[in-house]
Enzyme design. Sequence first.
Site, PDB file in Angstrom:
ATOM      1  N   GLU A 162      25.696  40.234  47.681  1.00 34.02           N
ATOM      2  CA  GLU A 162      26.563  40.762  46.627  1.00 34.02           C
ATOM      3  C   GLU A 162      26.154  40.277  45.240  1.00 34.02           C
ATOM      4  O   GLU A 162      26.578  39.206  44.802  1.00 34.02           O
ATOM      5  CB  GLU A 162      28.030  40.369  46.901  1.00 34.02           C
ATOM      6  CG  GLU A 162      28.986  40.902  45.831  1.00 34.02           C
ATOM      7  CD  GLU A 162      30.453  40.562  46.087  1.00 34.02           C
ATOM      8  OE1 GLU A 162      30.753  39.832  47.052  1.00 34.02           O
ATOM      9  OE2 GLU A 162      31.291  41.020  45.313  1.00 34.02           O
ATOM     10  N   ARG A 214      49.951  31.913  53.337  1.00 37.33           N
ATOM     11  CA  ARG A 214      48.626  32.549  53.368  1.00 37.33           C
ATOM     12  C   ARG A 214      48.348  33.088  54.772  1.00 37.33           C
ATOM     13  O   ARG A 214      47.851  34.197  54.934  1.00 37.33           O
ATOM     14  CB  ARG A 214      47.529  31.552  52.949  1.00 37.33           C
ATOM     15  CG  ARG A 214      47.631  31.117  51.496  1.00 37.33           C
ATOM     16  CD  ARG A 214      46.399  30.345  51.039  1.00 37.33           C
ATOM     17  NE  ARG A 214      46.232  29.042  51.680  1.00 37.33           N
ATOM     18  CZ  ARG A 214      46.722  27.893  51.221  1.00 37.33           C
ATOM     19  NH1 ARG A 214      47.425  27.875  50.109  1.00 37.33           N
ATOM     20  NH2 ARG A 214      46.482  26.756  51.867  1.00 37.33           N
ATOM     21  N   LYS A 266      26.235  44.709  48.716  1.00 39.66           N
ATOM     22  CA  LYS A 266      27.561  44.909  48.105  1.00 39.66           C
ATOM     23  C   LYS A 266      27.413  44.877  46.592  1.00 39.66           C
ATOM     24  O   LYS A 266      27.518  43.822  45.958  1.00 39.66           O
ATOM     25  CB  LYS A 266      28.524  43.820  48.597  1.00 39.66           C
ATOM     26  CG  LYS A 266      29.914  43.887  47.978  1.00 39.66           C
ATOM     27  CD  LYS A 266      30.913  43.083  48.785  1.00 39.66           C
ATOM     28  CE  LYS A 266      32.259  43.033  48.092  1.00 39.66           C
ATOM     29  NZ  LYS A 266      33.318  42.517  48.959  1.00 39.66           N
TER      30      LYS A 266
END
Length: 340
Positions: free
Chosen positions: A178, A46, A220
């Site tokens: 968002e 990652r 968003k």
Amino acid sequence: MNTDELRSVANAIVARQKGVLAADESNPTIKKRFDSIQVESTEENRRRYREILFTAEGIERTLGGVILFDETLRQRTRDGIPFPRLLADRGIVPGIKVDQGAKALAGHSGEKVTEGLDGLRDRLAEYRQLGAQFAKWRAVIEIDERDIPSAFGLRANAHALARYAALCQEAGLVPIVEPEVLMDGAHGIERCEAVTAQALQAVFAELDAHGVLFEGMLLKPNMVIAGKKCAHQAGVEAVAEATLRCLRRYVPAAVPGIVFLSGGQSAEDATEHLNAMNALGPQPWQVSFSYGRALQAPVLAAWQGREDRVAAAQQALLKRCNLNGLARDGQYARAMESTA
Ligand code: 13P
């Protein structure tokens, strides 16, 4: 609250031609992405993957911000530079996802509410110390054939978003708010527009009630688009017009920028829709992107976990960044996909 700093960070993220890379996948989500290319989701893989993204040459021309996950905010490059410092030194504002995921909303079967408010003030203080200058919280709104989302479900999510946004501004972080109306389902574009309108109305009523400074936040939203399983998919112009009509009705002009999520659209569709909106002329706010999959899917496909494909992966990211940068000015054309 330092309102000048909030305004200036919010504006920097959506400066001309710029948008946001959402690289804030939680560990279960990045595992799904890695599974698709048969890469094991270890902490080092990652880290390596995020390092490939953040060190790609040229992305600073079109990325105003990058959203990180908790683990990534604490990781470093191979040379020992913390990721938030690497990004800030490149002129890219580092941000952090602070919600803890959407969970079932009690008493409202089929609906979800996002958790993560408990202890958030302390977490925000730590994130700021680690270098974050903005944050993200995602509410998930599903559409079904009948009565979902309910007015209550929308209100519960709007309330959580507003509490989060107020805490962010108190801590000196710009909140990205968002409310995502999902593309899943068979609903038409009209239903998406109606639900998006209700969601935005609820969100801005709560933001206002919580005293959130509109000039120091970013929105968003989803684009207004037919559900993935809908037989009739609206054309690019229709999506652009419906999305702008909806946003112009419900998003105050004081908000500096709209940064769309891609939500499962292909990379090309997400760029083309953004371009079509910007081609319709100036809006009260900057019209930009905060894409996860639409920026990263081509990168993962090019990378395949192989060191000999790092350059190709970085080229794939740069290409998407450049094309979305052009779409910010309404200067993108689908034909550029093969020449860029
Ligand atoms: P997508 O662009 O893949 O929808 O992701 C954006 C995001 O950050 C969702 O919270």
